[in-house]
Scaffold this motif. Structure first.
Motif, PDB file in Angstrom:
ATOM      1  N   GLN A  43     -10.053  11.540  45.277  1.00 20.38           N
ATOM      2  CA  GLN A  43      -9.167  12.695  45.152  1.00 20.38           C
ATOM      3  C   GLN A  43      -9.887  14.032  45.355  1.00 20.38           C
ATOM      4  O   GLN A  43      -9.268  15.088  45.252  1.00 20.38           O
ATOM      5  CB  GLN A  43      -8.485  12.684  43.775  1.00 20.38           C
ATOM      6  N   VAL A  44     -11.183  13.984  45.641  1.00 20.36           N
ATOM      7  CA  VAL A  44     -11.915  15.212  45.944  1.00 20.36           C
ATOM      8  C   VAL A  44     -11.406  15.737  47.284  1.00 20.36           C
ATOM      9  O   VAL A  44     -11.415  15.029  48.291  1.00 20.36           O
ATOM     10  CB  VAL A  44     -13.428  14.952  46.024  1.00 20.36           C
ATOM     11  N   SER A  45     -10.941  16.969  47.290  1.00 18.65           N
ATOM     12  CA  SER A  45     -10.395  17.540  48.521  1.00 18.65           C
ATOM     13  C   SER A  45     -11.364  18.552  49.120  1.00 18.65           C
ATOM     14  O   SER A  45     -12.130  19.212  48.400  1.00 18.65           O
ATOM     15  CB  SER A  45      -9.053  18.227  48.257  1.00 18.65           C
ATOM     16  N   LEU A  46     -11.317  18.639  50.430  1.00 12.51           N
ATOM     17  CA  LEU A  46     -12.167  19.602  51.118  1.00 12.51           C
ATOM     18  C   LEU A  46     -11.830  21.027  50.673  1.00 12.51           C
ATOM     19  O   LEU A  46     -12.714  21.861  50.487  1.00 12.51           O
ATOM     20  CB  LEU A  46     -11.998  19.462  52.631  1.00 12.51           C
ATOM     21  N   ALA A  47     -10.550  21.289  50.462  1.00 12.84           N
ATOM     22  CA  ALA A  47     -10.113  22.622  50.047  1.00 12.84           C
ATOM     23  C   ALA A  47     -10.745  23.021  48.718  1.00 12.84           C
ATOM     24  O   ALA A  47     -11.195  24.164  48.545  1.00 12.84           O
ATOM     25  CB  ALA A  47      -8.591  22.665  49.947  1.00 12.84           C
ATOM     26  N   ASP A  48     -10.798  22.079  47.773  1.00 11.32           N
ATOM     27  CA  ASP A  48     -11.392  22.378  46.464  1.00 11.32           C
ATOM     28  C   ASP A  48     -12.886  22.628  46.572  1.00 11.32           C
ATOM     29  O   ASP A  48     -13.431  23.514  45.913  1.00 11.32           O
ATOM     30  CB  ASP A  48     -11.131  21.220  45.493  1.00 11.32           C
TER      31      ASP A  48
END
Length: 211
Positions: free
Chosen positions: A36-41
């Motif tokens: 669930q790690v997003s590039l945006a975060d």
């Protein structure tokens, strides 16, 4: 010879690399599952452009994998260093036993609960991801090898039994630490101190050489 400009560029590059990696590690430590790690975060936390991630890590999966390896190894390396210090400074087997008990209480503490859970989840996450699984296997072998060297040194000094494989000892010491997850997730926990007392007895009676 590398120019001053080139050196500054390398320093900036490493700094950005570490900045991005730290952002991803922070997300993992903040209970964000790897999937669930997003590039945006990551970009928001690291305050970098999208291209920076691809430049340093290839893609998001590469970044997450690198962060997982870093977090996975952190406390284990600390425990190995603590054991090495103890084995180096202990004047005799009795002092070694006392010092190892202190290390045990740190490694099994409630403060390490999240770390144990993360390591277990990372092992599961690596299944079905061949590159990460290979990298994690290599890292685990490295950690076990480092601990084996420390134990071998203690055997040579006559503090630990020499009739037990130092490699097996190294695996055992890591196994009981990770194994505390079984109690961490239980509805009814062990009585305070009972797990540590069991470890103390096993280590003292099985590993430490009687004088």
């Amino acid at each position: 010879m590398q120019s001053a400009k080139g050196l500054r560029k390398n320093r900036r590059g490493k700094s950005v690399h570490d900045q991005v990696l730290a952002a991803c590690e922070s997300l993992l430590l903040d209970e964000t599952p790897p999937e669930q790690v997003s590039l945006a975060d990551v970009l928001k936390l690291a305050n970098v452009a999208r291209a920076t991630v691809y430049h340093h890590f290839g893609d998001l999966e590469g970044l997450v994998g690198t962060a997982i390896l870093s977090v996975y190894a952190r406390n284990v390396r600390g425990d190995i260093e603590a054991m090495a210090d103890v084995l180096h400074s202990a004047p005799d087997a009795e002092s070694l036993g006392i010092a190892l008990r202190a290390v045990t209480r740190i490694s099994q503490s409630d403060e390490r609960k999240r770390s144990r859970s993360l390591r277990a989840s990372f092992i599961c996450y690596a299944h079905g991801r061949p590159k990460l699984a290979t990298d994690l296997a290599s890292l685990q072998s490295e950690l076990t090898g480092d601990m084996t060297i420390v134990i071998s040194s203690a055997q040579q000094r006559g503090f630990l039994r020499s009739d037990i494989s130092p490699h097996a000892m190294a695996v055992f010491l890591q196994a009981y630490s990770l194994g505390k997850v079984v109690d961490d997730i239980a509805a009814h926990h062990l009585a305070p101190g009972s797990w540590e007392d069991l470890i103390d007895k096993l280590v003292s009676e099985l590993f430490i050489r009687a004088k």
